[in-house]
Design an enzyme around this catalytic site. Structure first.
Site, PDB file in Angstrom:
ATOM      1  N   CYS A 182       0.802  -1.310   0.023  1.00  0.00           N
ATOM      2  CA  CYS A 182       0.080   0.070  -0.013  1.00  0.00           C
ATOM      3  C   CYS A 182       0.834   1.406   0.068  1.00  0.00           C
ATOM      4  O   CYS A 182       2.065   1.159  -0.197  1.00  0.00           O
ATOM      5  CB  CYS A 182      -1.162   0.030   1.205  1.00  0.00           C
ATOM      6  SG  CYS A 182      -1.822  -1.456   1.645  1.00  0.00           S
TER       7      CYS A 182
ATOM      8  N   GLY B 165      -1.716   1.343  -4.621  1.00  0.00           N
ATOM      9  CA  GLY B 165      -3.109   0.944  -4.146  1.00  0.00           C
ATOM     10  C   GLY B 165      -4.398   1.395  -4.795  1.00  0.00           C
ATOM     11  O   GLY B 165      -4.502   2.717  -4.548  1.00  0.00           O
TER      12      GLY B 165
ATOM     13  N   ASN C 218       1.805  -0.226   5.523  1.00  0.00           N
ATOM     14  CA  ASN C 218       2.256  -0.742   4.199  1.00  0.00           C
ATOM     15  C   ASN C 218       3.223  -1.797   4.616  1.00  0.00           C
ATOM     16  O   ASN C 218       4.385  -1.783   5.187  1.00  0.00           O
ATOM     17  CB  ASN C 218       2.984   0.436   3.326  1.00  0.00           C
ATOM     18  CG  ASN C 218       3.691  -0.246   2.020  1.00  0.00           C
ATOM     19  OD1 ASN C 218       4.471   0.261   1.505  1.00  0.00           O
ATOM     20  ND2 ASN C 218       3.176  -1.548   1.602  1.00  0.00           N
ATOM     21  N   GLY C 219       2.784  -3.084   4.234  1.00  0.00           N
ATOM     22  CA  GLY C 219       3.683  -4.109   4.394  1.00  0.00           C
ATOM     23  C   GLY C 219       2.851  -5.468   4.949  1.00  0.00           C
ATOM     24  O   GLY C 219       1.724  -5.406   4.780  1.00  0.00           O
TER      25      GLY C 219
ATOM     26  N   CYS D 147      13.332  -3.784  -0.732  1.00  0.00           N
ATOM     27  CA  CYS D 147      12.818  -4.526  -1.739  1.00  0.00           C
ATOM     28  C   CYS D 147      13.040  -4.175  -3.059  1.00  0.00           C
ATOM     29  O   CYS D 147      12.834  -3.210  -3.474  1.00  0.00           O
ATOM     30  CB  CYS D 147      11.046  -4.501  -1.606  1.00  0.00           C
ATOM     31  SG  CYS D 147      10.320  -5.232  -3.257  1.00  0.00           S
TER      32      CYS D 147
ATOM     33  N   TYR E 106       9.360  -2.238 -10.523  1.00  0.00           N
ATOM     34  CA  TYR E 106       8.133  -2.140 -10.825  1.00  0.00           C
ATOM     35  C   TYR E 106       7.281  -1.213  -9.943  1.00  0.00           C
ATOM     36  O   TYR E 106       6.496  -0.354 -10.683  1.00  0.00           O
ATOM     37  CB  TYR E 106       7.469  -3.632 -10.786  1.00  0.00           C
ATOM     38  CG  TYR E 106       5.992  -3.672 -11.238  1.00  0.00           C
ATOM     39  CD1 TYR E 106       5.350  -3.204 -12.147  1.00  0.00           C
ATOM     40  CD2 TYR E 106       5.293  -3.692  -9.980  1.00  0.00           C
ATOM     41  CE1 TYR E 106       3.957  -3.250 -12.296  1.00  0.00           C
ATOM     42  CE2 TYR E 106       3.909  -3.764 -10.134  1.00  0.00           C
ATOM     43  CZ  TYR E 106       3.228  -3.379 -11.208  1.00  0.00           C
ATOM     44  OH  TYR E 106       1.676  -3.316 -11.337  1.00  0.00           O
TER      45      TYR E 106
ATOM     46  N   SER F 153       4.989   0.108 -17.276  1.00  0.00           N
ATOM     47  CA  SER F 153       5.867  -0.325 -16.372  1.00  0.00           C
ATOM     48  C   SER F 153       7.320  -0.483 -17.202  1.00  0.00           C
ATOM     49  O   SER F 153       8.465  -0.345 -16.534  1.00  0.00           O
ATOM     50  CB  SER F 153       5.556  -1.421 -15.746  1.00  0.00           C
ATOM     51  OG  SER F 153       4.980  -2.486 -16.430  1.00  0.00           O
TER      52      SER F 153
ATOM     53  N   ASP G 296       9.790  -5.643 -20.647  1.00  0.00           N
ATOM     54  CA  ASP G 296       8.851  -5.505 -19.627  1.00  0.00           C
ATOM     55  C   ASP G 296       9.705  -5.420 -18.294  1.00  0.00           C
ATOM     56  O   ASP G 296      10.726  -6.130 -18.279  1.00  0.00           O
ATOM     57  CB  ASP G 296       7.815  -6.611 -19.808  1.00  0.00           C
ATOM     58  CG  ASP G 296       6.541  -6.067 -18.953  1.00  0.00           C
ATOM     59  OD1 ASP G 296       6.637  -4.921 -18.470  1.00  0.00           O
ATOM     60  OD2 ASP G 296       5.482  -6.841 -19.020  1.00  0.00           O
ATOM     61  N   ASP G 297       9.001  -5.094 -17.257  1.00  0.00           N
ATOM     62  CA  ASP G 297       9.741  -4.922 -16.129  1.00  0.00           C
ATOM     63  C   ASP G 297       9.794  -6.345 -15.507  1.00  0.00           C
ATOM     64  O   ASP G 297      10.688  -6.706 -14.728  1.00  0.00           O
ATOM     65  CB  ASP G 297       9.174  -4.263 -15.000  1.00  0.00           C
ATOM     66  CG  ASP G 297       7.554  -4.607 -14.580  1.00  0.00           C
ATOM     67  OD1 ASP G 297       7.446  -5.231 -13.677  1.00  0.00           O
ATOM     68  OD2 ASP G 297       6.920  -4.031 -15.584  1.00  0.00           O
TER      69      ASP G 297
ATOM     70  N   CYS H 136       6.209 -13.614  -2.573  1.00  0.00           N
ATOM     71  CA  CYS H 136       6.695 -12.433  -1.821  1.00  0.00           C
ATOM     72  C   CYS H 136       6.058 -12.545  -0.322  1.00  0.00           C
ATOM     73  O   CYS H 136       4.547 -12.603  -0.397  1.00  0.00           O
ATOM     74  CB  CYS H 136       6.359 -11.136  -2.345  1.00  0.00           C
ATOM     75  SG  CYS H 136       6.711  -9.724  -1.442  1.00  0.00           S
TER      76      CYS H 136
ATOM     77  N   CYS I 148      16.545  -7.242  -0.520  1.00  0.00           N
ATOM     78  CA  CYS I 148      15.738  -8.243  -0.463  1.00  0.00           C
ATOM     79  C   CYS I 148      15.474  -8.585  -1.863  1.00  0.00           C
ATOM     80  O   CYS I 148      14.694  -8.241  -2.779  1.00  0.00           O
ATOM     81  CB  CYS I 148      14.191  -8.038   0.198  1.00  0.00           C
ATOM     82  SG  CYS I 148      13.155  -9.581   0.153  1.00  0.00           S
TER      83      CYS I 148
ATOM     84  N   CYS J  77      12.149 -13.203  -4.013  1.00  0.00           N
ATOM     85  CA  CYS J  77      11.156 -13.632  -4.928  1.00  0.00           C
ATOM     86  C   CYS J  77      12.139 -14.129  -6.065  1.00  0.00           C
ATOM     87  O   CYS J  77      11.600 -14.903  -6.919  1.00  0.00           O
ATOM     88  CB  CYS J  77      10.328 -12.386  -5.463  1.00  0.00           C
ATOM     89  SG  CYS J  77      11.138 -10.934  -6.133  1.00  0.00           S
TER      90      CYS J  77
HETATM   91  P1  AMP Z   1       1.838 -11.744 -15.744  1.00  0.00           P
HETATM   92  O1  AMP Z   1       0.916 -11.525 -16.839  1.00  0.00           O
HETATM   93  O2  AMP Z   1       1.414 -12.270 -14.221  1.00  0.00           O
HETATM   94  O3  AMP Z   1       3.319 -12.307 -16.290  1.00  0.00           O
HETATM   95  O4  AMP Z   1       2.141 -10.252 -15.281  1.00  0.00           O
HETATM   96  C1  AMP Z   1       3.389  -9.488 -15.322  1.00  0.00           C
HETATM   97  C2  AMP Z   1       2.985  -8.302 -15.553  1.00  0.00           C
HETATM   98  O5  AMP Z   1       2.094  -7.400 -14.418  1.00  0.00           O
HETATM   99  C3  AMP Z   1       4.231  -7.424 -15.734  1.00  0.00           C
HETATM  100  O6  AMP Z   1       4.223  -6.668 -16.839  1.00  0.00           O
HETATM  101  C4  AMP Z   1       4.445  -6.150 -14.431  1.00  0.00           C
HETATM  102  O7  AMP Z   1       4.249  -5.207 -14.823  1.00  0.00           O
HETATM  103  C5  AMP Z   1       2.965  -6.600 -13.724  1.00  0.00           C
HETATM  104  N1  AMP Z   1       3.145  -6.865 -12.314  1.00  0.00           N
HETATM  105  C6  AMP Z   1       4.107  -7.569 -11.810  1.00  0.00           C
HETATM  106  N2  AMP Z   1       4.068  -7.954 -10.492  1.00  0.00           N
HETATM  107  C7  AMP Z   1       2.922  -7.161 -10.090  1.00  0.00           C
HETATM  108  C8  AMP Z   1       2.082  -7.006  -8.923  1.00  0.00           C
HETATM  109  N3  AMP Z   1       2.388  -7.786  -7.873  1.00  0.00           N
HETATM  110  N4  AMP Z   1       0.929  -6.540  -9.033  1.00  0.00           N
HETATM  111  C9  AMP Z   1       0.464  -6.068 -10.282  1.00  0.00           C
HETATM  112  N5  AMP Z   1       1.026  -6.022 -11.380  1.00  0.00           N
HETATM  113  C10 AMP Z   1       2.225  -6.544 -11.434  1.00  0.00           C
END
Ligand code: AMP
Length: 468
Positions: free
Chosen positions: A8, A34, A108-109, A244, A250, A291, A353-354, A390, A441, A444
């Site tokens: 959050c 959030g 938050n946590g 983290c 991200y 992202s 992508d991130d 996580c 950390c 993950c």
């Molecule tokens: P996925 O389709 O599950 O591989 O989702 C990965 C995508 O969701 C990436 O493009 C990230 O930007 C985003 N993402 C990664 N972790 C989270 C998270 N905890 N909550 C929301 N979005 C996330």
């Protein structure tokens, strides 16, 4: 370990004017942390008044509601929880009234010893209204406030009991405090605004309020924030920090500076290192908006391959990540994103992508790119494969859902349908963040947890010390 897990945003402001409008603005600025609920608690001589509701800040805290709040000190919260815990009962700030007055807490946590600690409190006769770990924090703090009557002593005792991650904005009657867990998992910083002070999850909020960033709250520190000054108190420290890595990769806003490192800069560095570690012979570099954007810019600069925007993102679409059903998630991706045909047709591209968690997003996007005429689609990812859950506040809980769980990179490439797939290495990520490994950390991505998590490998011995 049970109960809703929250990742959050928190804020607390004390000033010589009514802080309610600025609390609301701050929550809008940290809305990315959030979107499920938002709330504000403000204190004045008449006591504590709280407004909370589900939804985005603009709907949960509309002007008509916020204008009814008035006070020079207050806290606020935006909540992002896992599916299934959407009850407004879990919305924060959480408040309690006891013999010493009122408490409002924004957390938050994730508290990792939640189940054990809650059991202990239940056995001692404490009642709970929700299954939220933040309620437990409130109860632990109230117990020690009743016992000692001194907030600092109470918070130090609270920190001894809580394990896991917590960045807290706490209002005890008219006194405002910021508390960060001994590992510093989640960010928290202090700034000057409106002739007073702010504690907030991300520094971008201080900029947006035309304030001045002062510093991060140190891991294990308790800060009492007053209008004209702030006082630091030793809470509890741990030899190793564990910020983290996902905040930089991200979660946080690119314009925030977290523990001395600007998020945008880290993401760009990640892209540059990715280009070095996993080069590709292509016509263009394309981000997955939003992202993956800074990562892609870094990749393009380092590789000297042109950067192109090849996806149109629907900024009004819902988040796909938290949808409970795989089919719904896939459908949501196409509502959220559409390729720009003239950019991608006949081209060989790297898409950046991130992170990949389940792999749903990329699989669908690659399919869409091929349909739009892309010749080759190579994927580069700004974080190493996510292989472990996580427990500290990011919504990545179910090991069996991770596409990288028990699979090689080649197997993942095949599943998502890419021509090639490259992840940044763990060392490359550490280099990009620019902090020593024992200050991060990385659980993950390497499965080694900073704190004790039953059934998981522990990375650091706890060397907690309450006199720093
Ligand atoms: P996925 O389709 O599950 O591989 O989702 C990965 C995508 O969701 C990436 O493009 C990230 O930007 C985003 N993402 C990664 N972790 C989270 C998270 N905890 N909550 C929301 N979005 C996330």
């Amino acid at each position: 370990m049970s109960g809703p897990k929250h990742s959050c945003g928190v804020v607390g402001i004390v000033a010589d004017c009514n802080v309610a409008p600025d609390l609301q603005k701050t929550l809008m600025i940290i809305q990315h942390r959030g979107q499920e609920s938002a709330g504000i608690s403000v204190y004045n001589d008449g006591g504590l008044r709280t407004v909370v509701d589900n939804g985005l800040v603009q709907f949960a805290l509309p002007y008509e509601k916020v204008s009814k709040l008035c006070g020079n000190v207050g806290v606020g919260h935006v909540r992002y929880s896992t599916t299934g815990s959407k009850s407004v009962m879990n919305a924060q700030p959480l408040t309690v009234t006891t013999s010493f007055g009122t408490v409002a807490i924004a957390h938050n946590g994730d508290i990792t010893n939640y189940a054990e600690l809650k059991g202990k409190y239940l056995a001692a006769g404490t009642s709970f209204l929700t299954d939220s770990d933040s309620e437990l924090v409130t109860k632990v703090l109230s117990k020690y406030m009743v016992q000692y009557g001194d907030p600092i002593r109470a918070m130090k005792s609270m920190m001894k009991e809580l394990e896991g991650s917590y960045a807290l904005a706490i209002l005890i009657n008219d006194r405002l405090f910021g508390v960060r867990d001994p590992y510093g998992f989640r960010p928290l910083c202090i700034g000057e605004v409106r002739g007073g002070h702010i504690i907030v999850s991300e520094s971008a909020a201080i900029d947006a309020l035309s304030g001045t960033f002062i510093r991060d709250v140190a891991p294990g520190e308790i800060v009492e924030v007053m209008r004209d000054r702030f006082i630091s108190h030793p809470g509890q420290i741990q030899k190793h920090k564990a910020h983290c890595m996902f905040e930089w990769v991200y979660f946080a806003r690119p314009d925030s500076v977290i523990d001395g490192r600007e998020v945008y800069d880290v993401r760009k560095r990640i892209g540059e290192i990715l280009a070095r570690e996993c080069p590709a012979d292509v016509d263009m570099i394309m981000p997955i908006p939003d992202s993956g954007r800074a990562h892609a810019i870094g990749f393009s600069i380092a590789s000297k391959i042109p950067y192109e925007e090849g996806f149109m993102k629907n900024r009004f679409a819902e988040r796909t990540f938290i949808l409970p059903d795989q089919k719904e998630r896939e459908l949501a991706v196409s509502i959220k994103m559409n390729p720009i045909k003239s950019t991608v047709e006949g081209k060989r591209m790297v898409i950046v992508d991130d992170s990949i968690v389940r792999g749903t997003t990329l699989k669908k996007l690659i399919f869409m790119l091929r349909k739009a005429g892309a010749k080759e689609v190579h994927v580069r990812v700004g974080s190493p494969p996510v292989i472990a859950p996580c427990y500290y506040g990011v919504d990545m809980k179910a090991r069996e859902q991770f596409v990288a769980n028990g699979r090689t990179v080649e197997e993942i490439r095949e599943i998502i349908g890419a021509d090639s797939l490259g992840y940044i290495s763990i060392n490359g990520l550490i280099e990009a963040i620019g902090k020593p490994e024992d200050e991060l950390c990385l659980a993950c991505i390497n499965g080694r947890y900073p704190t004790n998590i039953p059934g998981e490998v522990q990375r650091f011995q706890a060397t907690l010390n309450s006199d720093f």
